[in-house]
Structures are given as structure tokens and as C-alpha cells.
Design an enzyme around this catalytic site. Structure first.
Site, PDB file in Angstrom:
ATOM      1  CG  ASP A  62      38.579  11.522  76.901  1.00  0.00           C
ATOM      2  OD1 ASP A  62      38.256  11.493  75.637  1.00  0.00           O
ATOM      3  OD2 ASP A  62      38.922  12.726  77.306  1.00  0.00           O
ATOM      4  NE  ARG A  70      39.439  10.989  81.377  1.00  0.00           N
ATOM      5  CZ  ARG A  70      40.676  11.070  81.102  1.00  0.00           C
ATOM      6  NH1 ARG A  70      41.764  10.402  81.990  1.00  0.00           N
ATOM      7  NH2 ARG A  70      41.106  11.913  80.184  1.00  0.00           N
ATOM      8  NE  ARG A 135      44.928   7.662  74.481  1.00  0.00           N
ATOM      9  CZ  ARG A 135      45.072   8.878  74.128  1.00  0.00           C
ATOM     10  NH1 ARG A 135      46.073   9.575  74.245  1.00  0.00           N
ATOM     11  NH2 ARG A 135      43.791   9.441  73.616  1.00  0.00           N
ATOM     12  CE  LYS A 165      40.204   9.666  71.893  1.00  0.00           C
ATOM     13  NZ  LYS A 165      39.635  10.113  73.027  1.00  0.00           N
ATOM     14  CG  HIS A 166      44.079  12.416  68.872  1.00  0.00           C
ATOM     15  ND1 HIS A 166      44.528  11.301  69.068  1.00  0.00           N
ATOM     16  CD2 HIS A 166      43.286  13.022  69.635  1.00  0.00           C
ATOM     17  CE1 HIS A 166      44.219  11.066  70.461  1.00  0.00           C
ATOM     18  NE2 HIS A 166      43.509  12.198  70.951  1.00  0.00           N
ATOM     19  CG  HIS A 178      48.014  15.625  76.771  1.00  0.00           C
ATOM     20  ND1 HIS A 178      47.899  14.454  76.078  1.00  0.00           N
ATOM     21  CD2 HIS A 178      46.497  15.755  77.213  1.00  0.00           C
ATOM     22  CE1 HIS A 178      46.638  14.027  75.839  1.00  0.00           C
ATOM     23  NE2 HIS A 178      45.793  14.640  76.315  1.00  0.00           N
ATOM     24  CG  ASP A 248      42.691  16.769  71.884  1.00  0.00           C
ATOM     25  OD1 ASP A 248      41.834  16.406  72.924  1.00  0.00           O
ATOM     26  OD2 ASP A 248      43.475  15.913  71.483  1.00  0.00           O
TER      27      ASP A 248
END
Length: 336
Positions: A62, A70, A135, A165-166, A178, A248
Site C-alpha cells: 500500500d 509503507r 486519501r 478501491k473501495h 478496519h 480487502d
């Protein structure tokens, strides 16, 4: 052959258990997280080792920009996509050019260290969702289509497939999937004419999609990633999408409504996902892997298209990808 499970590893190098798991034909992908990243040279050594064991495997990360990236030390600090939406209000042409260049820059750096794809970009509208926020490129539908389209053109120019996404939209749901069950009580018509239109408008440029772990109860009782209606009827039949569908992360709280990790991956694949992600929980990953052992492998033609154009290079310490990379990096780092 590429299997139907994408999982993760614990450290900077493969463990003995990792190597054993990679040999399983149903393991189709590895996703890297911040704990797997020390430097560009270390990441390239890790991905090279993974491919020594499974040359055909997909390696993902990601690397959206902003708070979701990351690859940090030794890589460009990418702006949140919302920065392009802000710039678009005053300098639309400049915003589109920079969005394309940012997509190229992100993809070039990710590919250079041996990673096939970043799960990007986010195509959700920035409405009320805390987990989406900046985002997203914008809360304006047309702006998202234009800016995300430019970003994806940059990704593809670098040699990376795109993953939106999403689907069909997470931006109008307050809850963070999450950590909580996420519900969107709007009608199909309202979703289809608003949030879903970013995906519809960009479908010719999309190589893959990731459905949301959101339940739209007026449409179907299952989260979109477990819903045959959303995936088979809407995406495949009505919209004619022929790309890859990645679930996901199946360890997210909103996915747990289906049951254990074994039930979750089976539900995702049965609904029509090509590959299921089980992250940050090795016991769940092993349970999911056991559950799909006897299933046929997913569509190889579709999944093979997600392989990145990874350059043959040796990274000694830091990245050095040439003049265009250096100049683009300087421009992107100046975005406020």
C-alpha cells in the site's frame, strides 16, 4: 501458477516458515508492510529472494501517499491525494500534470525494489469517512475522475497495473471498516449515481478493483466484497468489468461478520474475488490457506496482467533512477 491467497510476512527477510508457505500453490501473493521495510536495497533483496522461490508470485504494497505509505526510508514522501484536489481548485492543469507525475514516481520506486503493484489509487469520495479523508482526491465526483485518471496514467506509464478501491464507495460511510461494521443505508440508485460513478468513469483505465468491506443493506445483506450481487451482477454483468478483483484485508473487523478466516476467504472467492488478502495474522492466513487447498486456481490470465514491469537493477544503498526520477521527485516534494 498464481494462487488465490495473498498473505504477509513478519520481518525484513523470509523465515523458514515463510519459505515453506511460499511453496504452496494456493499462495498467489505477498503484501509488504512497514515492518518489512528497512531500505531500498533490503527490500529488493527480499523480493528477489521471494521470486527465487516463486517466480510468478505477485508482490504488493500500500503506497498511496500521505498517511498510507509503507515504503519510507530512502523513498519519496508522497503527498496525500487530497493535495491534488486542493490544487485543482486554483490550478487545474498543473494539478493534472503533477498527479500524472506522482503516479509515475510512486510506481517507478515501487517497481525498482521488485514490488509488482501498489494497491492504488483510492477512488472514494471524501465525504464523511474518517478512514478515507485526504486519501481521496476530492469530494467532487468529476475532480476524482480526472485526477485519479491522470495518476493511473502515470502508474501505467511506469509499468504498473492500477487497482481502484473501495468499490462501490467507502467515502459516504462514517465507520472505519478496519475496526467496526460499516453500513451505508442509501438506496442502490443513490449509490450508483454518486460514489459508484468514479469507478464507472475510470473503468477503462482500471486493471483491478478492491471491493469495500461495507454493507449496503438496501442492496444486499453481505459486505460488497462478499456479495455475488455487487460482484457478479453489477461489476461483471452490468458494468462489464473484466479486471482482477482483490478482497480487502479479510482480518478487518467489518469482514468478521462472515465468520472465521476460513469462511471469509471462501465467501470472498465464491462471490467472485480472484484473490483474498489475509494480513497481520499468520494463524488466520494458515486457516484460510487450508480452506482453499482443494479449490481450482483462479483465472491465470487475469492475474498475470497484474505483474509489474520490474527493472533488472542492483540497488547498492539508495535509489538512483535517473534524471526524470530526480526532477519529478523534486517537483512532487514541493506540493503543499
Amino acid at each position: 501458477m498464481i494462487g488465490a491467497l495473498m498473505l504477509d510476512i513478519a520481518g525484513l527477510a523470509l523465515s523458514t516458515e515463510d519459505i515453506q508457505i511460499l511453496a504452496n500453490p494456493q499462495v498467489g501473493g505477498i503484501i509488504l508492510f512497514s515492518r518489512n521495510i528497512e531500505s531500498p536495497s533490503q527490500v529488493r533483496a527480499l523480493t528477489d529472494h521471494i521470486r527465487q522461490i516463486r517466480p510468478e508470485i505477485l508482490i504488493a504494497v500500500d503506497q498511496e501517499g500521505g498517511r498510507v505509505q509503507r515504503l519510507k526510508h530512502g523513498f519519496t514522501a508522497l503527498p496525500a491525494m487530497g493535495k491534488f484536489g486542493n490544487l485543482y481548485q486554483t490550478a487545474p492543469e498543473q494539478a493534472l500534470i503533477l498527479a500524472e507525475q506522482c503516479g509515475w514516481l510512486m510506481a517507478s520506486e515501487v517497481l525498482a525494489v521488485g514490488i509488482d503493484l501498489s494497491f492504488a489509487p483510492v477512488l472514494d469520495l471524501n465525504n464523511i469517512s474518517d478512514v478515507i479523508g485526504d486519501r481521496s482526491f476530492s469530494n467532487n465526483l468529476e475532480d476524482v475522475v480526472l485526477l485519479a485518471g491522470a495518476f493511473m496514467q502515470g502508474m501505467q506509464r511506469a509499468g504498473m497495473a492500477t487497482t481502484g478501491k473501495h468499490f462501490p464507495g467507502h467515502g459516504s460511510v462514517k465507520a472505519d471498516s478496519h475496526i467496526a461494521t460499516a453500513l451505508d443505508h442509501r438506496s442502490y440508485e443513490e449509490i450508483a449515481t454518486t460514489d459508484m460513478q468514479t469507478f464507472v468513469g475510470l473503468m477503462p483505465t482500471l486493471n483491478a478493483l478492491m471491493p469495500a468491506h461495507v454493507i449496503y443493506p438496501q442492496v444486499d445483506r453481505n459486505p460488497a466484497g462478499f456479495s455475488r450481487y455487487w460482484i457478479q451482477e453489477i461489476l461483471r454483468k452490468q458494468l462489464g468489468f473484466e479486471g482482477v478483483l482483490f478482497s480487502d484485508d479479510l482480518t478487518m473487523q467489518a469482514a468478521c461478520v462472515v465468520g472465521g478466516a476460513d469462511a471469509r476467504i471462501l465467501a470472498a472467492l465464491e462471490a467472485g474475488c480472484d484473490m483474498g488478502l489475509v494480513c497481520n495474522n499468520r494463524s488466520d492466513a494458515l486457516l484460510a490457506l487450508q480452506a482453499i487447498q482443494d479449490l481450482p486456481l483462479p483465472d491465470q490470465t487475469r492475474l498475470t496482467r497484474m505483474k509489474g514491469n520490474i527493472p533488472a537493477l542492483t540497488i547498492k544503498d539508495e535509489l538512483d533512477l535517473g534524471d526524470e526520477w530526480l526532477n519529478t521527485k523534486k517537483r512532487i516534494m514541493q506540493i503543499e
